[in-house]
Design a protein around this motif. Structure first.
Motif, PDB file in Angstrom:
ATOM      1  N   GLY A  62       0.827  -1.198   0.000  1.00 35.69           N
ATOM      2  CA  GLY A  62       0.000   0.000   0.000  1.00 35.69           C
ATOM      3  C   GLY A  62       0.859   1.244   0.000  1.00 35.69           C
ATOM      4  O   GLY A  62       2.091   1.180  -0.004  1.00 35.69           O
ATOM      5  N   LEU A  66      -2.362   6.831  -0.903  1.00 37.74           N
ATOM      6  CA  LEU A  66      -3.507   6.168  -1.529  1.00 37.74           C
ATOM      7  C   LEU A  66      -4.286   5.412  -0.449  1.00 37.74           C
ATOM      8  O   LEU A  66      -4.064   4.223  -0.224  1.00 37.74           O
ATOM      9  N   PRO A  67      -5.187   6.089   0.249  1.00 33.72           N
ATOM     10  CA  PRO A  67      -5.852   5.457   1.395  1.00 33.72           C
ATOM     11  C   PRO A  67      -6.619   4.195   1.055  1.00 33.72           C
ATOM     12  O   PRO A  67      -6.770   3.313   1.910  1.00 33.72           O
ATOM     13  N   ASP A  68      -7.113   4.073  -0.180  1.00 31.65           N
ATOM     14  CA  ASP A  68      -7.838   2.861  -0.552  1.00 31.65           C
ATOM     15  C   ASP A  68      -6.925   1.638  -0.608  1.00 31.65           C
ATOM     16  O   ASP A  68      -7.418   0.503  -0.697  1.00 31.65           O
ATOM     17  N   SER A  69      -5.613   1.863  -0.575  1.00 30.55           N
ATOM     18  CA  SER A  69      -4.675   0.740  -0.627  1.00 30.55           C
ATOM     19  C   SER A  69      -4.346   0.201   0.764  1.00 30.55           C
ATOM     20  O   SER A  69      -3.653  -0.808   0.879  1.00 30.55           O
ATOM     21  N   ARG A  72      -7.785  -3.332   5.400  1.00 35.39           N
ATOM     22  CA  ARG A  72      -9.014  -3.018   6.130  1.00 35.39           C
ATOM     23  C   ARG A  72      -8.730  -2.875   7.632  1.00 35.39           C
ATOM     24  O   ARG A  72      -8.099  -3.721   8.237  1.00 35.39           O
ATOM     25  N   ASN A  73      -9.173  -1.785   8.198  1.00 31.25           N
ATOM     26  CA  ASN A  73      -9.049  -1.542   9.638  1.00 31.25           C
ATOM     27  C   ASN A  73      -7.596  -1.543  10.103  1.00 31.25           C
ATOM     28  O   ASN A  73      -7.301  -1.839  11.257  1.00 31.25           O
ATOM     29  N   ASN A 107      -4.203  10.780   5.741  1.00 33.05           N
ATOM     30  CA  ASN A 107      -4.818   9.518   5.336  1.00 33.05           C
ATOM     31  C   ASN A 107      -4.674   8.438   6.408  1.00 33.05           C
ATOM     32  O   ASN A 107      -5.625   7.698   6.700  1.00 33.05           O
ATOM     33  N   ALA A 111      -7.784   6.822   8.681  1.00 32.81           N
ATOM     34  CA  ALA A 111      -8.047   5.379   8.735  1.00 32.81           C
ATOM     35  C   ALA A 111      -8.072   4.887  10.168  1.00 32.81           C
ATOM     36  O   ALA A 111      -8.916   4.068  10.548  1.00 32.81           O
ATOM     37  N   GLN A 114     -11.296   5.654  11.958  1.00 33.38           N
ATOM     38  CA  GLN A 114     -12.445   4.859  11.569  1.00 33.38           C
ATOM     39  C   GLN A 114     -12.415   3.438  12.122  1.00 33.38           C
ATOM     40  O   GLN A 114     -13.371   2.681  11.932  1.00 33.38           O
TER      41      GLN A 114
END
Length: 299
Positions: A62, A66-69, A72-73, A107, A111, A114
């Protein structure tokens, strides 16, 4: 204090580290693994991972920009160390520093915010945001006076860390100084320049730095992560400041070479650095290591 001897930090369970392929991040990853912590690290696909060869970590591909990379969590970690960043160097535009050091920090913290169970976070800043090192140590509440694009981007990142802390994310800030030790390649240019007789002083080498051995820096930063107050910054520096002349003389003595002798006034060094950077932009060549080492830390 040896950060590798036992779990002196109090950190247990799972930790997630950005920037673990770099000198400082890798050092913290190794220390945590040796203390029995389950370590997960984020790395770009193109990153050199050799600093953690043989170290039992879980890799996640990642990029902090690029936060989508991100996994998860953030891999469900209870501890996060954000050490990723672009180091100060010649020929790098300010926007590049802001993109990695400031927006990348936003970023990572977003994350973490969240996550179902909010982890404790260590944001690795720099003592450089409060200006040049002085003869006497400065307090953490000293005003910010960043002097170059790198320091301005780190100041912006630290501002974000404090904003997220105010919103309820337990973020502690560590401000390391001039770190040295086995495995370093950034400060290595300074040693090479002295060894080859290509290092020079600015204004007689009267400016100060505060060398910090990497083992001490790691121990201090892990303590910050585990026990630091959210929203607070902590300087992580060596026992005392030294002049660059003292540092150059000591490096030369250790290498068995002639001590650096050439000195330039500040105006001449700035002019030379600017000229070399201009040539570098056209030619694609980097300025000599001696210019980078001298100007980056002393101007």
């Amino acid at each position: 204090m040896d950060p590798h001897s036992a779990n002196v930090s109090g950190i247990t369970g799972r930790a997630f580290i950005t920037g673990a392929t770099g000198f400082l991040g890798a050092s913290m990853a190794r220390a945590l693994v040796q203390q029995g912590v389950e370590v997960h690290v984020l790395a770009r696909s193109s990153a050199d991972r050799s600093a953690l060869d043989g170290v039992k970590v879980t890799w996640h591909e990642g990029d902090v920009t690029l936060p989508d990379s991100f996994p998860r969590n953030l891999a469900g970690a209870g501890w996060i160390i954000h050490a990723a960043g672009r180091l100060g160097a010649a020929l790098v535009p300010e926007a590049a520093y802001q993109r990695v050091n400031a927006e990348g920090t936003r970023n990572v913290l977003a994350a973490a915010m969240q996550a179902e169970t909010r982890p404790r976070v260590l944001h690795v800043s720099t003592a450089g945001i409060i200006g040049p090192t002085g003869r006497e140590p400065a307090g953490e509440d000293a005003p910010w006076v960043p002097t170059n694009p790198y320091e301005r981007s780190k100041a912006a990142a630290e501002k974000l860390a404090r904003e997220f802390s105010a919103r309820g994310l337990p973020v502690t800030i560590a401000r390391p100084g001039f770190i040295y030790g086995p495995g370093d390649h950034h400060v290595l240019n300074l040693f090479r320049a002295v060894g080859r007789g290509r290092f020079f002083y600015i204004e007689g080498g009267r400016h100060y730095c505060q060398p910090t051995y990497v083992g001490d820096a790691v121990a201090g930063m892990l303590r910050c992560l585990a026990h630091g107050r959210p929203g607070e910054a902590y300087h992580i520096v060596g026992p005392r400041p030294v002049t660059f002349r003292d540092l150059g003389d000591k490096i030369a003595e250790t290498l068995g070479v002639r001590p650096p002798w050439l000195s330039l006034p500040k105006w001449a060094a700035r002019l030379a650095a600017g000229g070399l950077e201009a040539v570098g932009r056209v030619s694609g060549l980097k300025p000599p290591a001696s210019m980078i080492a001298s100007s980056a830390v002393s101007l």
